[in-house]
Enzyme design. Sequence first.
Site, mmCIF file in Angstrom:
data_model
loop_
_atom_site.group_PDB
_atom_site.id
_atom_site.type_symbol
_atom_site.label_atom_id
_atom_site.label_comp_id
_atom_site.label_asym_id
_atom_site.label_seq_id
_atom_site.Cartn_x
_atom_site.Cartn_y
_atom_site.Cartn_z
ATOM 1 N N HIS A 1 -35.971 40.523 59.839
ATOM 2 C CA HIS A 1 -35.351 41.610 60.212
ATOM 3 C C HIS A 1 -35.547 41.963 60.501
ATOM 4 O O HIS A 1 -36.429 41.513 61.325
ATOM 5 C CB HIS A 1 -35.458 43.117 58.260
ATOM 6 C CG HIS A 1 -35.161 42.213 57.181
ATOM 7 N ND1 HIS A 1 -33.336 42.567 56.550
ATOM 8 C CD2 HIS A 1 -35.785 41.577 55.900
ATOM 9 C CE1 HIS A 1 -33.371 41.821 55.791
ATOM 10 N NE2 HIS A 1 -34.836 41.648 55.296
ATOM 11 N N CYS B 1 -32.059 36.641 54.956
ATOM 12 C CA CYS B 1 -32.794 37.267 54.101
ATOM 13 C C CYS B 1 -31.602 36.821 52.307
ATOM 14 O O CYS B 1 -31.306 36.121 52.360
ATOM 15 C CB CYS B 1 -32.768 38.769 53.961
ATOM 16 S SG CYS B 1 -34.799 39.009 53.037
HETATM 17 N N1 GLN Z 1 -32.977 40.264 46.859
HETATM 18 C C1 GLN Z 1 -33.424 39.431 48.047
HETATM 19 C C2 GLN Z 1 -35.507 39.798 47.581
HETATM 20 O O1 GLN Z 1 -35.936 40.162 47.690
HETATM 21 C C3 GLN Z 1 -33.230 39.781 49.647
HETATM 22 C C4 GLN Z 1 -34.009 40.961 50.249
HETATM 23 C C5 GLN Z 1 -33.265 40.990 51.432
HETATM 24 O O2 GLN Z 1 -32.426 40.951 51.042
HETATM 25 N N2 GLN Z 1 -34.067 41.890 52.125
HETATM 26 O O3 GLN Z 1 -35.806 38.571 47.645
#
Ligand code: GLN
Length: 224
Positions: free
Chosen positions: A194, A95
Amino acid sequence: MTETIKIAYLYEDLMNTYGDSGDVKILSFLLKEQGYDTIVDNISLGMKFNAFDYDFVFFGGGQDFEQSVVAPDLQRHRQTIKDYIEADKPMLCICGGYQFLGKYYETSSGDTIPGLNILPLHTIFKADSRMIGDTEYKTKWGTVKAFENHSGRTYFDDKDKLKPFGTMIQGYGNNPDSGQEGMRYKNTIGSYSHGPILRNENVARAIADEIIKSHKERMAKKVK
Ligand code: GLN
């Protein structure tokens, strides 16, 4: 004597959303099964880092705020991470960590967070939806089931260089249009999954094997 595998977790204290640190725990468990101990170093703000001191590099997800804290510090490590990736060494980026491999991430508040600009991809925000929910997709190691929660949409700038990590069955993955999840380049995987993603034993075992190979290479170099 038991050999020790060294894992670098980039900004473990800041980049660890939705159970991502579980990925490293699963790998440590699988490596233990194969007779290896593991050391996990948290490479946090201001610390020195040489990627080639490690057998595996992990980069978890983060909220936009944490990403903006990490971004300036991360630039110090651009060259070692680039060389490590190009040397075909194993790395898993989830992510926010995945977004950091590319050129930039434009957030919902209109800020542009610079990436490492190592791989030809970029990430943007679009007002209509956050991509949240269970995902399922096909990869070269079989089906993966996970969970995604991101507002960034990732696009490849060079489709010949980057391969998708998976083909969507359920959920969004990189963006709502491509039907693709994540990215593969050499021995680096980027993914929006995740859960942690490595609860999928097929992928976890494939990565554990790559880590052992990488460890053996590093040890062989040390002896010379
Ligand atoms: N902040 C980033 C987004 O919202 C990554 C999110 C994350 O790593 N869970 O796209």
